[in-house]
Design a protein around this motif. Structure first.
Motif, PDB file in Angstrom:
ATOM      1  N   GLU A   1     -45.902 -42.816  17.176  1.00  0.00           N
ATOM      2  CA  GLU A   1     -46.130 -43.548  15.923  1.00  0.00           C
ATOM      3  C   GLU A   1     -44.933 -44.394  15.509  1.00  0.00           C
ATOM      4  OE1 GLU A   1     -47.765 -40.885  12.765  1.00  0.00           O
ATOM      5  OE2 GLU A   1     -47.593 -39.375  14.364  1.00  0.00           O
ATOM      6  N   ILE A   2     -43.762 -44.084  16.041  1.00  0.00           N
ATOM      7  CA  ILE A   2     -42.534 -44.765  15.633  1.00  0.00           C
ATOM      8  C   ILE A   2     -41.566 -44.807  16.816  1.00  0.00           C
ATOM      9  CG2 ILE A   2     -41.503 -42.629  14.738  1.00  0.00           C
ATOM     10  CD1 ILE A   2     -40.171 -44.368  12.518  1.00  0.00           C
ATOM     11  N   GLU A   3     -40.858 -45.914  16.942  1.00  0.00           N
ATOM     12  CA  GLU A   3     -39.823 -46.036  17.968  1.00  0.00           C
ATOM     13  C   GLU A   3     -38.531 -45.437  17.413  1.00  0.00           C
ATOM     14  OE1 GLU A   3     -40.154 -47.290  21.092  1.00  0.00           O
ATOM     15  OE2 GLU A   3     -42.284 -47.695  20.716  1.00  0.00           O
ATOM     16  N   ILE A   4     -37.967 -44.506  18.130  1.00  0.00           N
ATOM     17  CA  ILE A   4     -36.702 -43.889  17.728  1.00  0.00           C
ATOM     18  C   ILE A   4     -35.611 -44.430  18.640  1.00  0.00           C
ATOM     19  CG2 ILE A   4     -35.409 -41.735  17.557  1.00  0.00           C
ATOM     20  CD1 ILE A   4     -38.121 -40.358  17.006  1.00  0.00           C
ATOM     21  N   LEU A   5     -34.603 -45.038  18.036  1.00  0.00           N
ATOM     22  CA  LEU A   5     -33.463 -45.571  18.776  1.00  0.00           C
ATOM     23  C   LEU A   5     -32.208 -44.845  18.295  1.00  0.00           C
ATOM     24  CD1 LEU A   5     -34.293 -49.389  18.594  1.00  0.00           C
ATOM     25  CD2 LEU A   5     -34.954 -47.743  20.370  1.00  0.00           C
ATOM     26  N   ALA A   6     -31.749 -43.891  19.087  1.00  0.00           N
ATOM     27  CA  ALA A   6     -30.539 -43.145  18.770  1.00  0.00           C
ATOM     28  C   ALA A   6     -29.369 -43.926  19.366  1.00  0.00           C
ATOM     29  CB  ALA A   6     -30.608 -41.739  19.340  1.00  0.00           C
ATOM     30  N   VAL A   7     -28.701 -44.700  18.530  1.00  0.00           N
ATOM     31  CA  VAL A   7     -27.616 -45.579  18.983  1.00  0.00           C
ATOM     32  C   VAL A   7     -26.306 -44.810  18.944  1.00  0.00           C
ATOM     33  CG1 VAL A   7     -26.366 -47.732  18.581  1.00  0.00           C
ATOM     34  CG2 VAL A   7     -28.840 -47.629  18.164  1.00  0.00           C
ATOM     35  N   ASN A   8     -25.819 -44.449  20.126  1.00  0.00           N
ATOM     36  CA  ASN A   8     -24.532 -43.776  20.206  1.00  0.00           C
ATOM     37  C   ASN A   8     -23.430 -44.821  20.046  1.00  0.00           C
ATOM     38  OD1 ASN A   8     -22.118 -43.050  22.280  1.00  0.00           O
ATOM     39  ND2 ASN A   8     -22.810 -41.280  21.120  1.00  0.00           N
ATOM     40  N   VAL A   9     -22.515 -44.563  19.130  1.00  0.00           N
ATOM     41  CA  VAL A   9     -21.393 -45.474  18.901  1.00  0.00           C
ATOM     42  C   VAL A   9     -20.363 -45.161  19.985  1.00  0.00           C
ATOM     43  CG1 VAL A   9     -19.792 -46.404  17.206  1.00  0.00           C
ATOM     44  CG2 VAL A   9     -21.972 -45.455  16.450  1.00  0.00           C
ATOM     45  N   THR A  10     -20.670 -45.627  21.198  1.00  0.00           N
ATOM     46  CA  THR A  10     -19.935 -45.271  22.408  1.00  0.00           C
ATOM     47  C   THR A  10     -18.480 -45.716  22.342  1.00  0.00           C
ATOM     48  OG1 THR A  10     -22.043 -45.662  23.516  1.00  0.00           O
ATOM     49  CG2 THR A  10     -20.166 -45.200  24.919  1.00  0.00           C
TER      50      THR A  10
ATOM     51  N   VAL B   1     -22.984 -53.433  17.178  1.00  0.00           N
ATOM     52  CA  VAL B   1     -24.239 -53.158  16.497  1.00  0.00           C
ATOM     53  C   VAL B   1     -23.996 -52.254  15.292  1.00  0.00           C
ATOM     54  CG1 VAL B   1     -26.562 -52.174  16.715  1.00  0.00           C
ATOM     55  CG2 VAL B   1     -25.576 -53.504  18.598  1.00  0.00           C
ATOM     56  N   SER B   2     -23.209 -51.204  15.463  1.00  0.00           N
ATOM     57  CA  SER B   2     -22.912 -50.335  14.317  1.00  0.00           C
ATOM     58  C   SER B   2     -22.153 -51.110  13.241  1.00  0.00           C
ATOM     59  CB  SER B   2     -22.147 -49.082  14.747  1.00  0.00           C
ATOM     60  OG  SER B   2     -20.942 -49.410  15.381  1.00  0.00           O
ATOM     61  N   ASP B   3     -21.322 -52.061  13.641  1.00  0.00           N
ATOM     62  CA  ASP B   3     -20.635 -52.912  12.668  1.00  0.00           C
ATOM     63  C   ASP B   3     -21.630 -53.801  11.924  1.00  0.00           C
ATOM     64  OD1 ASP B   3     -18.209 -51.840  13.449  1.00  0.00           O
ATOM     65  OD2 ASP B   3     -17.613 -53.574  14.650  1.00  0.00           O
ATOM     66  N   ASP B   4     -22.594 -54.399  12.657  1.00  0.00           N
ATOM     67  CA  ASP B   4     -23.600 -55.254  12.023  1.00  0.00           C
ATOM     68  C   ASP B   4     -24.440 -54.478  10.999  1.00  0.00           C
ATOM     69  OD1 ASP B   4     -22.780 -57.423  13.511  1.00  0.00           O
ATOM     70  OD2 ASP B   4     -24.446 -57.328  14.940  1.00  0.00           O
ATOM     71  N   TYR B   5     -24.680 -53.207  11.294  1.00  0.00           N
ATOM     72  CA  TYR B   5     -25.478 -52.367  10.396  1.00  0.00           C
ATOM     73  C   TYR B   5     -24.605 -51.623   9.375  1.00  0.00           C
ATOM     74  CZ  TYR B   5     -29.887 -53.206  12.719  1.00  0.00           C
ATOM     75  OH  TYR B   5     -31.038 -53.795  13.196  1.00  0.00           O
ATOM     76  N   ARG B   6     -23.313 -51.900   9.421  1.00  0.00           N
ATOM     77  CA  ARG B   6     -22.352 -51.297   8.496  1.00  0.00           C
ATOM     78  C   ARG B   6     -22.427 -49.770   8.519  1.00  0.00           C
ATOM     79  NH1 ARG B   6     -23.866 -55.448   3.749  1.00  0.00           N
ATOM     80  NH2 ARG B   6     -23.214 -57.327   4.802  1.00  0.00           N
ATOM     81  N   ALA B   7     -22.581 -49.246   9.707  1.00  0.00           N
ATOM     82  CA  ALA B   7     -22.619 -47.791   9.899  1.00  0.00           C
ATOM     83  C   ALA B   7     -21.194 -47.310  10.115  1.00  0.00           C
ATOM     84  CB  ALA B   7     -23.507 -47.442  11.086  1.00  0.00           C
ATOM     85  N   ILE B   8     -20.512 -46.993   9.024  1.00  0.00           N
ATOM     86  CA  ILE B   8     -19.118 -46.557   9.127  1.00  0.00           C
ATOM     87  C   ILE B   8     -18.991 -45.049   9.017  1.00  0.00           C
ATOM     88  CG2 ILE B   8     -18.156 -48.731   8.325  1.00  0.00           C
ATOM     89  CD1 ILE B   8     -17.817 -47.419   5.571  1.00  0.00           C
ATOM     90  N   SER B   9     -20.072 -44.384   8.626  1.00  0.00           N
ATOM     91  CA  SER B   9     -20.132 -42.928   8.580  1.00  0.00           C
ATOM     92  C   SER B   9     -21.290 -42.504   9.465  1.00  0.00           C
ATOM     93  CB  SER B   9     -20.387 -42.449   7.154  1.00  0.00           C
ATOM     94  OG  SER B   9     -19.389 -42.890   6.291  1.00  0.00           O
TER      95      SER B   9
END
Length: 195
Positions: free
Chosen positions: A113-122, A152-160
């Motif tokens: 039902e949903i695409e799950i993308l687990a983005v590892n901040v490698t 990508v994590s920077d574009d999404y502002r994922a700092i935590s």
């Protein structure tokens, strides 16, 4: 002679008092933690500078293309028309480890039902092997993408970490981002809210 003894004694007592005060002061400051969120259930958060609060509801999710652990290229824009959950995480992140079993169960129950993308901040990891070993050790089967440059994590502002976004079929962010570990029930609720 008596004046010298009294003087040395007074200096010694003042020195002891000073050392005790310094030790007590250090003890207080090193054990202090402050919850600035107001939410006592939040984990994995950090104070962030202005302008880094994350992407907002209604914004188009920034497109990206990353390679998965399986060597496949995944491009977000290719998933338009589907519901998508993007989860930014790292192997060294305790709250991430806490939510991974919940995400695996959610993937098994709702992966169609949903695409799950687990983005590892490698880029924050020792190397890619650590990520592969972690996923293999726990037998996680949801898609894991490698953000080696952390662009990508920077574009999404994922700092935590973990930080998750919920994207609707129109390619826009449809729910507030979630900072901290998600539960299975929370993921189901977000899925039901997406259109």
């Amino acid at each position: 002679m008596l004046k010298k003894i009294l003087g040395v004694g007074l200096i010694t007592v003042l020195g002891i008092i000073l050392v005790m005060n310094v030790m007590e002061s250090n003890k207080e400051t090193t054990n202090s933690e402050y919850d600035v969120t107001g939410d006592t259930d939040v984990e994995g958060v950090a104070i962030s500078p202005p302008g880094t609060s994350g992407l907002e509801i209604g914004q188009f999710a920034p497109d990206f293309e990353l390679e998965s652990l399986n060597g496949e290229k995944v491009k977000l824009s290719d998933l338009q028309g589907k519901k998508v959950m993007i989860n930014f995480w790292a192997t060294w992140c305790s709250p991430c480890k806490k939510e991974m079993p919940e995400m695996q169960k959610f993937y098994e129950d709702h992966g169609d039902e949903i695409e799950i993308l687990a983005v590892n901040v490698t880029g924050s990891e020792k190397n890619e092997t650590v990520v592969r070993d972690f996923i293999d050790h726990y037998s996680y089967s949801f898609p894991v993408l490698l953000d080696e440059s952390t662009n990508v994590s920077d574009d999404y502002r994922a700092i935590s970490f973990p930080t998750s976004y919920f994207i609707g079929t129109d390619g826009t962010i449809q729910q507030p981002r979630k900072v901290g570990p998600m539960t299975y029930d929370f993921m189901v609720e977000m899925l039901d809210e997406l259109n």
